[in-house]
Design a protein around this motif. Structure first.
Motif, PDB file in Angstrom:
ATOM      1  N   UNK A   1       0.844  -1.203   0.000  1.00 49.09           N
ATOM      2  CA  UNK A   1       0.000   0.000   0.000  1.00 49.09           C
ATOM      3  C   UNK A   1       0.875   1.248   0.000  1.00 49.09           C
ATOM      4  N   UNK A   2       1.903   1.259   0.833  1.00 54.29           N
ATOM      5  CA  UNK A   2       2.804   2.423   0.891  1.00 54.29           C
ATOM      6  C   UNK A   2       3.535   2.593  -0.439  1.00 54.29           C
ATOM      7  N   UNK A   3       4.017   1.492  -1.015  1.00 53.50           N
ATOM      8  CA  UNK A   3       4.693   1.581  -2.313  1.00 53.50           C
ATOM      9  C   UNK A   3       3.748   2.086  -3.403  1.00 53.50           C
ATOM     10  N   UNK A   4       2.527   1.581  -3.415  1.00 50.69           N
ATOM     11  CA  UNK A   4       1.524   2.034  -4.388  1.00 50.69           C
ATOM     12  C   UNK A   4       1.256   3.526  -4.220  1.00 50.69           C
ATOM     13  N   UNK A   5       1.140   3.940  -2.973  1.00 48.52           N
ATOM     14  CA  UNK A   5       0.910   5.365  -2.696  1.00 48.52           C
ATOM     15  C   UNK A   5       2.092   6.200  -3.191  1.00 48.52           C
ATOM     16  N   UNK A   6       3.313   5.724  -2.934  1.00 50.15           N
ATOM     17  CA  UNK A   6       4.498   6.468  -3.371  1.00 50.15           C
ATOM     18  C   UNK A   6       4.560   6.536  -4.899  1.00 50.15           C
ATOM     19  N   UNK A   7       4.238   5.447  -5.559  1.00 47.84           N
ATOM     20  CA  UNK A   7       4.299   5.419  -7.027  1.00 47.84           C
ATOM     21  C   UNK A   7       3.245   6.302  -7.681  1.00 47.84           C
ATOM     22  N   UNK A   8       2.139   6.518  -6.982  1.00 47.15           N
ATOM     23  CA  UNK A   8       1.085   7.374  -7.547  1.00 47.15           C
ATOM     24  C   UNK A   8       1.347   8.855  -7.288  1.00 47.15           C
ATOM     25  N   UNK A   9       2.380   9.164  -6.525  1.00 47.56           N
ATOM     26  CA  UNK A   9       2.708  10.569  -6.235  1.00 47.56           C
ATOM     27  C   UNK A   9       2.856  11.416  -7.479  1.00 47.56           C
ATOM     28  N   UNK A  10       3.680  10.990  -8.456  1.00 49.04           N
ATOM     29  CA  UNK A  10       3.826  11.797  -9.672  1.00 49.04           C
ATOM     30  C   UNK A  10       2.509  11.927 -10.447  1.00 49.04           C
ATOM     31  N   UNK A  11       1.699  10.870 -10.428  1.00 48.78           N
ATOM     32  CA  UNK A  11       0.417  10.896 -11.136  1.00 48.78           C
ATOM     33  C   UNK A  11      -0.510  11.977 -10.579  1.00 48.78           C
TER      34      UNK A  11
ATOM     35  N   UNK B   1      -1.820  17.882  -2.066  1.00 51.15           N
ATOM     36  CA  UNK B   1      -2.245  17.783  -0.669  1.00 51.15           C
ATOM     37  C   UNK B   1      -3.218  16.624  -0.483  1.00 51.15           C
ATOM     38  N   UNK B   2      -4.087  16.406  -1.446  1.00 51.78           N
ATOM     39  CA  UNK B   2      -5.048  15.299  -1.376  1.00 51.78           C
ATOM     40  C   UNK B   2      -4.311  13.970  -1.378  1.00 51.78           C
ATOM     41  N   UNK B   3      -3.289  13.844  -2.202  1.00 52.78           N
ATOM     42  CA  UNK B   3      -2.489  12.622  -2.269  1.00 52.78           C
ATOM     43  C   UNK B   3      -1.855  12.336  -0.901  1.00 52.78           C
ATOM     44  N   UNK B   4      -1.333  13.368  -0.264  1.00 55.14           N
ATOM     45  CA  UNK B   4      -0.734  13.206   1.067  1.00 55.14           C
ATOM     46  C   UNK B   4      -1.803  12.906   2.120  1.00 55.14           C
ATOM     47  N   UNK B   5      -2.963  13.544   1.963  1.00 55.65           N
ATOM     48  CA  UNK B   5      -4.048  13.349   2.920  1.00 55.65           C
ATOM     49  C   UNK B   5      -4.548  11.903   2.910  1.00 55.65           C
TER      50      UNK B   5
END
Length: 154
Positions: A34-44, A49-53
């Protein structure tokens, strides 16, 4: 409609299953994914702020729920350990039965009892037989009789 006891048993089974799962390797692997998926979607999502939230809210909710789940598991384990120790104390001749309900003593009483056991440890250090074990009263009595009979220097 289910009876309250049936609901409690269902909750206990679910909580037990979640506790066993969350403490295992699969749960850790899922969390890492989940954390890796979240990190990989950062550039997308432009590291918005929503991505971090999303990760902050998710981890906060999981942490909040896990605190109660962990406390529940610890309470149950602690209760079981106390009962097992109480059974040993009650069934074996020799140990003082005053400790059977030690978990319900006040903090001050536990400190006092700890001092007695520190004294017992000091007395045991004088013993030549490292396998001997005594109650506090028996150890103090034997210690005094040793000094009285002149076997030890005071």
């Amino acid at each position: 409609m289910k009876k309250p006891k049936e609901k409690e048993q269902i909750f206990e089974r679910i909580a037990g299953a979640v506790t066993r799962f969350s403490g295992g390797t699969p749960a850790f692997v899922i969390a890492v994914c989940i954390v890796l998926l979240w990190m990989l979607t950062g550039p997308l999502f432009g590291y918005s702020d929503t991505w971090q939230l999303v990760i902050n809210t998710g981890t906060t909710i999981v942490t909040f729920l896990m605190v109660f789940l962990i406390q529940r598991a610890q309470n149950k384990d602690s209760r079981a350990i106390h009962l097992k120790l109480n059974e040993l104390l009650a069934s074996v001749p020799g140990p003082s039965n005053r400790l059977v309900d030690a978990e319900n003593l006040s903090e001050k009483e536990l400190i006092t009892l700890g001092r007695f056991y520190a004294k017992l440890a000091r007395l045991a250090a004088d013993e030549k037989d490292i396998t001997s074990s005594h109650s506090i009263e028996e150890a103090v009595g034997r210690h005094r009789s040793k000094y009285a009979s002149g076997n030890k220097k005071a």
